[in-house]
Scaffold this motif. Structure first.
Motif: not given
Length: 204
Positions: A55-63, A128-131, A143-149
């Motif tokens: 989730t962090f990676a998808i919504v850009g919360l690495a920062a 490392v894998f996700y971020l 990635i859309t909400m459906l894609g996230y699911v």
């Protein structure tokens, strides 16, 4: 998401999840030392930790994760403390050859779940894998909400297969130990592995 993208993600995750690391070491050592009771709750915590990083990676919360470094540091050391606690319990567990399955009645599922979650949140391999690697596999901005699911579902399925296989193999290996001397050696070996997993996380 298209099928190709999901397959690429699932394959990469399978390889990453199946490779030895602190999380796998913790699961195997726990099952070898204490039996399969509670393994589902522990591995569920590990899997949800993966979903959090996804989730962090998808919504850009690495920062944001970097900004809240102290919070993740606390989580990391909580995971380390849990692994060391299990290592201590394995080293000091009473040895009874006829009890192949260890007594884990005092371990609440919620406690085991949080322990697994803490291990994953502090696991550098998962971070490392996700971020770092995931953005090279998928275009996270599209990635859309459906894609996230779909990605979450794929993550849980892959981890269920990989971690479930490790649990089964560890449980079968555990049944080979029938003497008190062998069980004592097993407990101390797996306790050492647990401590080693804690050290691996602490060193990153």
């Amino acid at each position: 998401m298209d099928l190709t993208g999901l397959l690429v993600f699932a394959t990469a995750l399978f390889i990453a999840a199946a490779s030895p690391g602190p999380g796998i070491a913790a699961i195997v050592a726990r099952v070898l030392g204490r039996g399969t009771k509670g393994a589902v709750a522990f591995t569920a915590g590990i899997a949800i930790g993966d979903v959090v990083w996804l989730t962090f990676a998808i919504v850009g919360l690495a920062a944001l994760a970097q900004a809240f470094h102290e919070v993740f540091l606390v989580i990391k050391w909580a995971g380390i403390a849990y692994l060391l606690y299990i290592a201590y319990k394995l080293w000091t567990a009473p040895v009874v050859a006829r009890e192949v399955e260890a007594n884990t009645v005092n371990e609440h599922p919620a406690k085991l779940f949080l322990g697994g979650l803490a291990v994953t949140m502090g696991n550098p391999k998962v971070m490392v894998f996700y971020l770092a690697l995931l953005p090279t596999l998928l275009d996270l901005t599209r990635i859309t909400m459906l894609g996230y699911v779909e990605l979450v579902a794929a993550t849980l399925v892959v981890l269920a297969v990989v971690l479930g296989a490790y649990i089964v193999l560890a449980a079968r290996a555990r049944r080979l130990f029938t003497s008190e001397k062998a069980i004592k050696a097993l407990n101390r070996t797996t306790g050492t592995v647990m401590a080693g997993a804690a050290a691996a996380i602490a060193a990153r």
